[in-house]
Design a protein around this motif. Structure first.
Motif, PDB file in Angstrom:
ATOM      1  N   UNK A 168       9.848 -11.190   4.114  1.00  0.00           N
ATOM      2  CA  UNK A 168       8.580 -10.676   4.661  1.00  0.00           C
ATOM      3  C   UNK A 168       8.806  -9.236   5.122  1.00  0.00           C
ATOM      4  N   UNK A 169       7.788  -8.389   4.960  1.00  0.00           N
ATOM      5  CA  UNK A 169       7.831  -7.032   5.530  1.00  0.00           C
ATOM      6  C   UNK A 169       6.401  -6.509   5.618  1.00  0.00           C
ATOM      7  N   UNK A 170       6.253  -5.338   6.233  1.00  0.00           N
ATOM      8  CA  UNK A 170       4.907  -4.768   6.402  1.00  0.00           C
ATOM      9  C   UNK A 170       4.388  -4.209   5.070  1.00  0.00           C
ATOM     10  N   UNK A 171       3.115  -4.421   4.805  1.00  0.00           N
ATOM     11  CA  UNK A 171       2.501  -3.942   3.561  1.00  0.00           C
ATOM     12  C   UNK A 171       1.317  -3.033   3.865  1.00  0.00           C
ATOM     13  N   UNK A 172       1.120  -2.049   2.998  1.00  0.00           N
ATOM     14  CA  UNK A 172      -0.036  -1.158   3.072  1.00  0.00           C
ATOM     15  C   UNK A 172      -1.113  -1.746   2.164  1.00  0.00           C
ATOM     16  N   UNK A 173      -2.301  -2.002   2.730  1.00  0.00           N
ATOM     17  CA  UNK A 173      -3.364  -2.650   1.951  1.00  0.00           C
ATOM     18  C   UNK A 173      -4.640  -1.806   1.965  1.00  0.00           C
ATOM     19  N   UNK A 174      -5.510  -2.044   0.985  1.00  0.00           N
ATOM     20  CA  UNK A 174      -6.755  -1.263   0.917  1.00  0.00           C
ATOM     21  C   UNK A 174      -7.925  -2.129   0.482  1.00  0.00           C
ATOM     22  N   UNK A 175      -9.098  -1.759   0.958  1.00  0.00           N
ATOM     23  CA  UNK A 175     -10.345  -2.380   0.517  1.00  0.00           C
ATOM     24  C   UNK A 175     -10.622  -1.918  -0.916  1.00  0.00           C
ATOM     25  N   UNK A 176     -11.084  -2.846  -1.765  1.00  0.00           N
ATOM     26  CA  UNK A 176     -11.236  -2.527  -3.186  1.00  0.00           C
ATOM     27  C   UNK A 176     -12.320  -1.473  -3.446  1.00  0.00           C
ATOM     28  N   UNK A 177     -13.393  -1.508  -2.664  1.00  0.00           N
ATOM     29  CA  UNK A 177     -14.471  -0.524  -2.862  1.00  0.00           C
ATOM     30  C   UNK A 177     -14.043   0.842  -2.321  1.00  0.00           C
ATOM     31  N   UNK A 178     -13.471   0.846  -1.103  1.00  0.00           N
ATOM     32  CA  UNK A 178     -13.008   2.109  -0.513  1.00  0.00           C
ATOM     33  C   UNK A 178     -12.005   2.800  -1.420  1.00  0.00           C
ATOM     34  N   UNK A 179     -11.196   1.986  -2.115  1.00  0.00           N
ATOM     35  CA  UNK A 179     -10.167   2.553  -2.978  1.00  0.00           C
ATOM     36  C   UNK A 179     -10.795   3.423  -4.069  1.00  0.00           C
ATOM     37  N   UNK A 180     -12.057   3.092  -4.422  1.00  0.00           N
ATOM     38  CA  UNK A 180     -12.774   3.931  -5.405  1.00  0.00           C
ATOM     39  C   UNK A 180     -13.566   5.031  -4.702  1.00  0.00           C
ATOM     40  N   UNK A 181     -14.350   4.647  -3.674  1.00  0.00           N
ATOM     41  CA  UNK A 181     -15.257   5.620  -3.063  1.00  0.00           C
ATOM     42  C   UNK A 181     -14.516   6.671  -2.213  1.00  0.00           C
ATOM     43  N   UNK A 182     -13.407   6.283  -1.614  1.00  0.00           N
ATOM     44  CA  UNK A 182     -12.635   7.237  -0.798  1.00  0.00           C
ATOM     45  C   UNK A 182     -11.282   7.482  -1.446  1.00  0.00           C
ATOM     46  N   UNK A 183     -11.291   7.430  -2.759  1.00  0.00           N
ATOM     47  CA  UNK A 183     -10.069   7.495  -3.556  1.00  0.00           C
ATOM     48  C   UNK A 183      -9.170   8.691  -3.200  1.00  0.00           C
ATOM     49  N   UNK A 184      -9.790   9.890  -3.059  1.00  0.00           N
ATOM     50  CA  UNK A 184      -8.988  11.094  -2.843  1.00  0.00           C
ATOM     51  C   UNK A 184      -8.174  10.976  -1.549  1.00  0.00           C
ATOM     52  N   UNK A 185      -8.888  10.611  -0.468  1.00  0.00           N
ATOM     53  CA  UNK A 185      -8.215  10.539   0.841  1.00  0.00           C
ATOM     54  C   UNK A 185      -7.169   9.424   0.882  1.00  0.00           C
ATOM     55  N   UNK A 186      -7.510   8.281   0.284  1.00  0.00           N
ATOM     56  CA  UNK A 186      -6.552   7.162   0.318  1.00  0.00           C
ATOM     57  C   UNK A 186      -5.325   7.512  -0.521  1.00  0.00           C
ATOM     58  N   UNK A 187      -5.560   8.136  -1.669  1.00  0.00           N
ATOM     59  CA  UNK A 187      -4.417   8.519  -2.511  1.00  0.00           C
ATOM     60  C   UNK A 187      -3.521   9.538  -1.811  1.00  0.00           C
ATOM     61  N   UNK A 188      -4.155  10.454  -1.053  1.00  0.00           N
ATOM     62  CA  UNK A 188      -3.357  11.430  -0.288  1.00  0.00           C
ATOM     63  C   UNK A 188      -2.417  10.706   0.680  1.00  0.00           C
ATOM     64  N   UNK A 189      -2.958   9.680   1.340  1.00  0.00           N
ATOM     65  CA  UNK A 189      -2.130   8.914   2.291  1.00  0.00           C
ATOM     66  C   UNK A 189      -1.011   8.196   1.537  1.00  0.00           C
ATOM     67  N   UNK A 190      -1.345   7.617   0.369  1.00  0.00           N
ATOM     68  CA  UNK A 190      -0.327   6.903  -0.422  1.00  0.00           C
ATOM     69  C   UNK A 190       0.802   7.851  -0.838  1.00  0.00           C
ATOM     70  N   UNK A 191       0.427   9.060  -1.276  1.00  0.00           N
ATOM     71  CA  UNK A 191       1.449  10.030  -1.696  1.00  0.00           C
ATOM     72  C   UNK A 191       2.355  10.381  -0.507  1.00  0.00           C
ATOM     73  N   UNK A 192       1.722  10.620   0.661  1.00  0.00           N
ATOM     74  CA  UNK A 192       2.513  10.919   1.868  1.00  0.00           C
ATOM     75  C   UNK A 192       3.460   9.762   2.182  1.00  0.00           C
ATOM     76  N   UNK A 193       2.941   8.547   2.079  1.00  0.00           N
ATOM     77  CA  UNK A 193       3.766   7.364   2.361  1.00  0.00           C
ATOM     78  C   UNK A 193       4.934   7.268   1.386  1.00  0.00           C
TER      79      UNK A 193
END
Ligand code: PRP
Length: 214
Positions: free
Chosen positions: A176-201
């Protein structure tokens, strides 16, 4: 601009999750572990602190865009969300534990106490074993001691809780460990910002991995 909403799990993952967002420059204030506050605002984000088991619900229903939650909760809650990456902290395991020296009676159905009933059910199904699953909301270590169950299915991190209650791991179920998760709709509608966070991570995890190897 619209803020990214983030759900973090109260409890053992909270401090590390805040620290991670601090290090990424996403949430810049220090985290006070004794605060009773539930909402934390910064320029680009709004963080809500909820019970671990509720993180998948907040994310699935779109009350927040992303979250950090343990794999144990994801396996137990089975929400329709994206599990994007393993963050490598909050490491522990899901295991079956029993009183030291426990011998299973072959002719009797095994009684299994757990807060993680779905994980326990799936595990014994995968072994083709019929067991009696008993839901408890906490302090499951007590169940075999007082004769409510034969074994427990629970999280083991340091092993201290088991040891202090005369129990031991008899089978490992999964890491078990901590996971980064996303809402399926937000992943499309806020794609740029979420992807920026993923790249930083990703960059941060790569750096951490390199530091650990040096
Ligand atoms: C978990 C688990 C054990 C303990 C194991 O409980 O249920 O009781 O941690 O940790 P250890 O191996 O380091 O002793 P948690 O503290 O998450 O609280 P909970 O009882 O509310 O689930």
């Amino acid at each position: 601009m619209e803020k990214i909403k983030i759900a973090l799990a109260k409890g053992r993952l909270a401090r590390k999750s805040f620290e991670l967002f601090n290090k990424l420059g996403i949430y810049k204030h220090p985290f006070d572990k004794d605060t009773r506050k539930l909402i934390f605002e910064d320029d680009d984000v709004e963080i809500v602190l909820v019970k671990a088991g509720d993180v998948p619900t907040y994310v699935e229903r779109g009350a927040v865009d992303i979250g950090i939650v343990g794999k144990d909760t994801l396996l137990q809650e089975e929400a329709d969300i994206y599990e994007i990456m393993d963050l490598g902290f909050g490491k522990c395991k899901m295991a079956v534990a029993a009183p030291t020296g426990f011998k299973r009676k072959k002719d009797k159905k095994l009684r299994v106490a757990s807060k993680y009933t779905k994980i326990a059910r799936d595990y014994y199904l995968s072994k083709n074993e019929q067991v009696d699953i008993i839901y408890l909301s906490g302090s499951v270590e007590l169940a075999p001691i007082v004769g409510l169950s034969d074994v427990i299915v629970d999280i083991v991190q340091t092993g201290t809780t088991l040891k202090e209650n005369g129990l031991e791991v008899i089978e490992d179920i999964c890491p078990i460990s901590a996971r980064f998760v996303a809402n399926k709709v937000s992943f499309k509608t806020k794609s740029k910002k979420i992807r920026e966070i993923i790249v930083k991570l990703q960059k941060y995890l790569e750096m951490e991995g390199k530091d650990e190897n040096n």
